[in-house]
Design a protein around this motif. Structure first.
Motif, short mmCIF file in Angstrom:
data_model
loop_
_atom_site.label_atom_id
_atom_site.label_comp_id
_atom_site.label_asym_id
_atom_site.label_seq_id
_atom_site.Cartn_x
_atom_site.Cartn_y
_atom_site.Cartn_z
N PRO A 41 0.63 -0.99 -0.04
CA PRO A 41 0.06 -0.06 0.41
C PRO A 41 0.54 1.28 -0.25
O PRO A 41 1.47 1.54 0.38
CB PRO A 41 -1.06 -0.19 1.35
CG PRO A 41 -0.44 -0.83 2.20
CD PRO A 41 0.35 -2.49 1.29
N PRO A 42 0.67 2.29 -1.44
CA PRO A 42 1.07 3.53 -0.70
C PRO A 42 1.14 4.34 0.46
O PRO A 42 0.64 4.09 1.66
CB PRO A 42 0.01 4.42 -1.27
CG PRO A 42 -1.06 3.66 -1.39
CD PRO A 42 -0.69 2.49 -1.40
N ARG A 43 2.59 4.94 1.44
CA ARG A 43 3.25 5.24 2.16
C ARG A 43 1.74 6.19 2.70
O ARG A 43 1.79 7.48 1.86
CB ARG A 43 4.22 5.60 2.13
CG ARG A 43 4.86 4.88 2.65
CD ARG A 43 6.91 5.35 2.64
NE ARG A 43 7.73 3.95 3.44
CZ ARG A 43 8.39 4.15 3.92
NH1 ARG A 43 8.98 5.06 3.54
NH2 ARG A 43 9.19 3.25 4.17
#
Length: 76
Positions: A41-43
């Motif tokens: 998942p994107p930070r």
């Protein structure tokens, strides 16, 4: 012109036959394998905290200053 109806990847097949072939392939287990690992998942950026104490201190100091100004004006 090719009018063959024996499967294949012909671009002129009706949608019903394409759907039927896809469902049969999935039922037979010939579907594409799932990816082994899901993408990370994107930070999310780190959230900044609100400067609550600084705002309250500033409001208190402004209140005291305004009170002092009003007090001086009433004495004059």
């Amino acid at each position: 012109m090719n009018t063959s109806t024996s499967g294949g990847s012909g671009g002129n097949e009706p949608p019903e036959r394409m759907l039927s072939a896809a469902l049969q392939a999935q039922a037979a287990g010939n579907a594409q394998p799932a990816s082994p690992t899901p993408p990370a998942p994107p930070r999310t950026p780190k959230r900044r905290k609100l400067p609550v104490l600084r705002v309250l201190l500033l409001a208190l100091l402004l209140g005291i200053a305004a009170g002092a100004v009003v007090g001086v004006l009433t004495l004059l």
